[in-house]
Scaffold this motif. Sequence first.
Motif, PDB file in Angstrom:
ATOM      1  N   LEU A  72      -8.334  -0.175  -1.639  1.00  0.00           N
ATOM      2  CA  LEU A  72      -8.273  -1.249  -2.630  1.00  0.00           C
ATOM      3  C   LEU A  72      -9.100  -2.436  -2.168  1.00  0.00           C
ATOM      4  O   LEU A  72      -9.016  -2.835  -1.007  1.00  0.00           O
ATOM      5  CB  LEU A  72      -6.823  -1.701  -2.832  1.00  0.00           C
ATOM      6  CG  LEU A  72      -6.187  -0.999  -4.030  1.00  0.00           C
ATOM      7  CD1 LEU A  72      -5.502   0.249  -3.614  1.00  0.00           C
ATOM      8  CD2 LEU A  72      -5.339  -1.954  -4.800  1.00  0.00           C
ATOM      9  N   VAL A  73      -9.880  -2.969  -3.049  1.00  0.00           N
ATOM     10  CA  VAL A  73     -10.606  -4.194  -2.740  1.00  0.00           C
ATOM     11  C   VAL A  73      -9.592  -5.319  -2.800  1.00  0.00           C
ATOM     12  O   VAL A  73      -8.962  -5.542  -3.837  1.00  0.00           O
ATOM     13  CB  VAL A  73     -11.748  -4.424  -3.753  1.00  0.00           C
ATOM     14  CG1 VAL A  73     -12.458  -5.742  -3.467  1.00  0.00           C
ATOM     15  CG2 VAL A  73     -12.729  -3.266  -3.699  1.00  0.00           C
ATOM     16  N   ASP A  74      -9.410  -6.009  -1.664  1.00  0.00           N
ATOM     17  CA  ASP A  74      -8.282  -6.939  -1.577  1.00  0.00           C
ATOM     18  C   ASP A  74      -8.683  -8.393  -1.794  1.00  0.00           C
ATOM     19  O   ASP A  74      -7.954  -9.305  -1.424  1.00  0.00           O
ATOM     20  CB  ASP A  74      -7.562  -6.766  -0.241  1.00  0.00           C
ATOM     21  CG  ASP A  74      -8.465  -7.085   0.928  1.00  0.00           C
ATOM     22  OD1 ASP A  74      -9.642  -7.431   0.686  1.00  0.00           O
ATOM     23  OD2 ASP A  74      -8.005  -6.981   2.074  1.00  0.00           O
ATOM     24  N   THR A  75      -9.863  -8.596  -2.374  1.00  0.00           N
ATOM     25  CA  THR A  75     -10.292  -9.968  -2.662  1.00  0.00           C
ATOM     26  C   THR A  75     -10.925 -10.013  -4.036  1.00  0.00           C
ATOM     27  O   THR A  75     -11.578  -9.063  -4.451  1.00  0.00           O
ATOM     28  CB  THR A  75     -11.302 -10.469  -1.603  1.00  0.00           C
ATOM     29  OG1 THR A  75     -12.242 -11.358  -2.253  1.00  0.00           O
ATOM     30  CG2 THR A  75     -12.099  -9.335  -1.000  1.00  0.00           C
ATOM     31  N   PRO A  76     -10.747 -11.134  -4.761  1.00  0.00           N
ATOM     32  CA  PRO A  76     -11.371 -11.225  -6.083  1.00  0.00           C
ATOM     33  C   PRO A  76     -12.849 -11.608  -6.022  1.00  0.00           C
ATOM     34  O   PRO A  76     -13.472 -11.770  -7.059  1.00  0.00           O
ATOM     35  CB  PRO A  76     -10.544 -12.316  -6.775  1.00  0.00           C
ATOM     36  CG  PRO A  76     -10.037 -13.170  -5.671  1.00  0.00           C
ATOM     37  CD  PRO A  76      -9.904 -12.296  -4.455  1.00  0.00           C
ATOM     38  N   ASP A  77     -13.429 -11.689  -4.818  1.00  0.00           N
ATOM     39  CA  ASP A  77     -14.818 -12.129  -4.662  1.00  0.00           C
ATOM     40  C   ASP A  77     -15.765 -11.250  -5.482  1.00  0.00           C
ATOM     41  O   ASP A  77     -15.874 -10.052  -5.259  1.00  0.00           O
ATOM     42  CB  ASP A  77     -15.192 -12.055  -3.169  1.00  0.00           C
ATOM     43  CG  ASP A  77     -16.659 -12.390  -2.935  1.00  0.00           C
ATOM     44  OD1 ASP A  77     -17.258 -13.062  -3.787  1.00  0.00           O
ATOM     45  OD2 ASP A  77     -17.195 -11.953  -1.893  1.00  0.00           O
ATOM     46  N   ARG A  78     -16.454 -11.888  -6.433  1.00  0.00           N
ATOM     47  CA  ARG A  78     -17.384 -11.107  -7.249  1.00  0.00           C
ATOM     48  C   ARG A  78     -18.648 -10.740  -6.481  1.00  0.00           C
ATOM     49  O   ARG A  78     -19.327  -9.778  -6.819  1.00  0.00           O
ATOM     50  CB  ARG A  78     -17.736 -11.866  -8.530  1.00  0.00           C
ATOM     51  CG  ARG A  78     -16.560 -11.964  -9.479  1.00  0.00           C
ATOM     52  CD  ARG A  78     -16.923 -12.771 -10.711  1.00  0.00           C
ATOM     53  NE  ARG A  78     -17.927 -12.112 -11.484  1.00  0.00           N
ATOM     54  CZ  ARG A  78     -18.948 -12.726 -12.088  1.00  0.00           C
ATOM     55  NH1 ARG A  78     -19.103 -14.032 -12.003  1.00  0.00           N
ATOM     56  NH2 ARG A  78     -19.814 -12.049 -12.796  1.00  0.00           N
ATOM     57  N   GLY A  79     -18.947 -11.503  -5.431  1.00  0.00           N
ATOM     58  CA  GLY A  79     -20.093 -11.154  -4.593  1.00  0.00           C
ATOM     59  C   GLY A  79     -19.876  -9.800  -3.922  1.00  0.00           C
ATOM     60  O   GLY A  79     -20.798  -8.990  -3.805  1.00  0.00           O
ATOM     61  N   LEU A  80     -18.630  -9.552  -3.518  1.00  0.00           N
ATOM     62  CA  LEU A  80     -18.309  -8.252  -2.909  1.00  0.00           C
ATOM     63  C   LEU A  80     -18.457  -7.133  -3.939  1.00  0.00           C
ATOM     64  O   LEU A  80     -18.984  -6.053  -3.646  1.00  0.00           O
ATOM     65  CB  LEU A  80     -16.883  -8.276  -2.338  1.00  0.00           C
ATOM     66  CG  LEU A  80     -16.345  -6.943  -1.822  1.00  0.00           C
ATOM     67  CD1 LEU A  80     -17.261  -6.326  -0.766  1.00  0.00           C
ATOM     68  CD2 LEU A  80     -14.945  -7.121  -1.233  1.00  0.00           C
ATOM     69  N   MET A  81     -18.007  -7.398  -5.176  1.00  0.00           N
ATOM     70  CA  MET A  81     -18.163  -6.381  -6.217  1.00  0.00           C
ATOM     71  C   MET A  81     -19.640  -6.056  -6.415  1.00  0.00           C
ATOM     72  O   MET A  81     -20.041  -4.893  -6.482  1.00  0.00           O
ATOM     73  CB  MET A  81     -17.549  -6.869  -7.537  1.00  0.00           C
ATOM     74  CG  MET A  81     -17.712  -5.871  -8.656  1.00  0.00           C
ATOM     75  SD  MET A  81     -16.652  -6.241 -10.069  1.00  0.00           S
ATOM     76  CE  MET A  81     -17.539  -7.568 -10.836  1.00  0.00           C
ATOM     77  N   LEU A  82     -20.454  -7.101  -6.457  1.00  0.00           N
ATOM     78  CA  LEU A  82     -21.886  -6.920  -6.626  1.00  0.00           C
ATOM     79  C   LEU A  82     -22.476  -6.146  -5.441  1.00  0.00           C
ATOM     80  O   LEU A  82     -23.313  -5.250  -5.624  1.00  0.00           O
ATOM     81  CB  LEU A  82     -22.528  -8.311  -6.730  1.00  0.00           C
ATOM     82  CG  LEU A  82     -23.814  -8.452  -7.517  1.00  0.00           C
ATOM     83  CD1 LEU A  82     -23.710  -7.828  -8.890  1.00  0.00           C
ATOM     84  CD2 LEU A  82     -24.168  -9.931  -7.641  1.00  0.00           C
ATOM     85  N   ALA A  83     -22.030  -6.467  -4.238  1.00  0.00           N
ATOM     86  CA  ALA A  83     -22.533  -5.762  -3.053  1.00  0.00           C
ATOM     87  C   ALA A  83     -22.138  -4.285  -3.114  1.00  0.00           C
ATOM     88  O   ALA A  83     -22.919  -3.399  -2.739  1.00  0.00           O
ATOM     89  CB  ALA A  83     -21.996  -6.411  -1.776  1.00  0.00           C
ATOM     90  N   LEU A  84     -20.937  -4.001  -3.617  1.00  0.00           N
ATOM     91  CA  LEU A  84     -20.525  -2.600  -3.769  1.00  0.00           C
ATOM     92  C   LEU A  84     -21.422  -1.876  -4.764  1.00  0.00           C
ATOM     93  O   LEU A  84     -21.788  -0.712  -4.558  1.00  0.00           O
ATOM     94  CB  LEU A  84     -19.065  -2.524  -4.245  1.00  0.00           C
ATOM     95  CG  LEU A  84     -18.002  -2.731  -3.172  1.00  0.00           C
ATOM     96  CD1 LEU A  84     -16.629  -2.920  -3.821  1.00  0.00           C
ATOM     97  CD2 LEU A  84     -17.969  -1.545  -2.197  1.00  0.00           C
TER      98      LEU A  84
END
Lengths: 435, 435
Positions: free
Chosen positions: A194-206
Amino acid sequence: MNDHANKDALPEITEKATADAVLLADRAKAASRALGKASTDQKNAVLEAIARRISQSSSEILAANALDLEAGRAQSMKSAMLDRLRLDEQRIQGIVQALDAVKNLSDPVGEVTRSWTRPNGLSVSRVRIPLGVILMIYEARPNVTPDAAALCLKSGNAVILRGGKEALRSNLALGKAIRLGLADAGLPEDAVQLVDTPDRGLMLALLRQEEKIDLCIPRGGESLIRFVAANARVPVLKHYKGVCHVYLHGSADLKKAMAIAVNAKAQRPGVCNAAECLLVDRAAMNLLPPVAMSLVEAGVELRADPEALLQLCRHRVPAVPARPDDFGHEFLDKVIAIKTVGSLDEAMDHIARFGSMHTEAIVAEDKDAAERFAREVVASAVMVNASTRFNDGGELGLGAEIGISTTKLHAFGPMGLEELTAQKFIVRGNGQTRG
Amino acid sequence: MNDHANKDALPEITEKATADAVLLADRAKAASRALGKASTDQKNAVLEAIARRISQSSSEILAANALDLEAGRAQSMKSAMLDRLRLDEQRIQGIVQALDAVKNLSDPVGEVTRSWTRPNGLSVSRVRIPLGVILMIYEARPNVTPDAAALCLKSGNAVILRGGKEALRSNLALGKAIRLGLADAGLPEDAVQLVDTPDRGLMLALLRQEEKIDLCIPRGGESLIRFVAANARVPVLKHYKGVCHVYLHGSADLKKAMAIAVNAKAQRPGVCNAAECLLVDRAAMNLLPPVAMSLVEAGVELRADPEALLQLCRHRVPAVPARPDDFGHEFLDKVIAIKTVGSLDEAMDHIARFGSMHTEAIVAEDKDAAERFAREVVASAVMVNASTRFNDGGELGLGAEIGISTTKLHAFGPMGLEELTAQKFIVRGNGQTRG
């Protein structure tokens, strides 16, 4: 996930976000190798163990959910959204039952879909294998967390789950139970992360880990899906809107027309396989008043083109004039556009122009007309004398669905377990070489 | 297409480029509707007419090609590239024969791949339909123009062809003949459109027409494919490099090992299904000297890890030490890396780490080892006792191929006609509604 609405302002990808994305993807990839080799029995044992862990952790999950709900209320979340976010004992039981249903689906991995022998004696087969690593991005609906995990695991895939931030606490509690279940059954916990942070930068990096992530499935509003599609380097299976039509052909049976139009529009107007437009053939114009009246009785507002409006007025069926942009519009509400067409061809032209390739239906007793419509209309499902509402993995007999694709690549329509697999060639020889 | 090498400097998309891209895509989409409805006979008639037009125009095509070749020589184009660019009477005949071969392939469109009945009486079928509109982006190889057009047309798809700028005159001459053939057979000329300018801004604008273009297939060097993948919003089927291994298991038969290793490496070293690395099981170390010697006799340079190198030195087989980056490297030349492994698992670990999911081969008489390798290795084709060179649409019996996908979505491995289709659901009822 209204935070995706502004398409132009891309979130920043920090070094930490990139490092986290690489770590998530690497772990998922490593876990996917173990999972790809797991037997059906092992995968079923995992699903049982997860169901057990979720049942056992229900008070913990409900406590986490209560905090999410409280925060949602404090932020004046809409009631429909709060309802989707809410878990209770009954919904937890629903989750457990859904896990059991996936367990009972047949395992697509290893299926030989075709085999043949070449003139040189090589035996060639096509065999289903897992896709590998799947990234699910979805709204604040915690039930998607175990549902998606179950479908991915059963089809031998590792999954990275990135749910809406409003459900983060609920998802983390569910994720903990899922990972305990994986460990119980001896499979790597990292098969579900589970991605445990709402950081959209992390979503973009994924979304940029195209070497390690095989597929992204976004589920949610159109702005979320467009954000993902515009920014992903990993392949994306998109589900845009459902602008579905019901076409009454001149040969339509009145009773079927009434039942199908009302069911398609009014049974659950807020979903993507609900009808948004009724196409009435001039030759079926006498059917329009009774069909329209049953829609009105079901609480539907009618927005008709001039010709249909005249017929409705004559028969005292309440309706308003359609505006041009009512055609091709996804109302997601008890509103339907009505359009008069002069022929089957004109109906299909309208659908090609305004439809969204989701679901299209014809009501017709004339077999030739029905078969031409079935053959020529391009949509993930074409219905002949049946409601558009049947375009659903469960209703079509695929078992649970992980999404509905409205683009044609890889999957078109409801995605069940098979759509979470690829096929490889296995070639068996006795020393053959190429001349 | 070395103009793609600089990934950071995106070409400018002018207003004209956007307008041109929209026009190309709109025309293709309109043509694809007519083509999707065309019968097999109509599509075969088109392929015949195109073959006739190409034969009749051969002097015009060769004259255009001569100008391309002249310009290429003036720009000191490499001889291998000039050879790919060159057409002659014999190659024109080859094109005509390839059109005939595609004509003789069976038409996938309309095929019912599966059908079943639901408890409520609904009859559900899955039926193949064309993908719709395909964008082909390829290097300066004019034969790809008619080959790709033929495969797209036979599978009912419209295609936009964007070949390398060095072959523009040849492609335009071929495109003219193809469109005349379409007109001869009464199908829309816009079913095949050639991009008539080398403007990369237009290519980029095309890659953003995700509402109208269903698939992009890039064929060419890695930088071209990465440019397309990084910048496309339309779905892309990628073919990256081929880093293929041949694994000699302890149970390998010497004769088969020698034949397969030599064929896989040396028969045509510059292609993607050629082997780049020989994995030798310690239990097969006695096979290494004769296998290696036959590679040397075929002109192959050996780059061995210390353990293999010692064995080769002992048997006076010329070899050099492998550098770490020789593993996972695509030599595309008569060079092979040799790596010692301790077990089947170690071989599969090496392949998972260094392979490119293209083609992997095992040489083994032990059925259990061979079957584990076949089952567990993730690659578009896994070969048991056969050369990696068989991973090819023609060799596997798919007919011609439009590309080889090394990503798992939609197609994995050689893409024949079937991979140019999607499947829709057709649901037939007698008035069913959803409860």
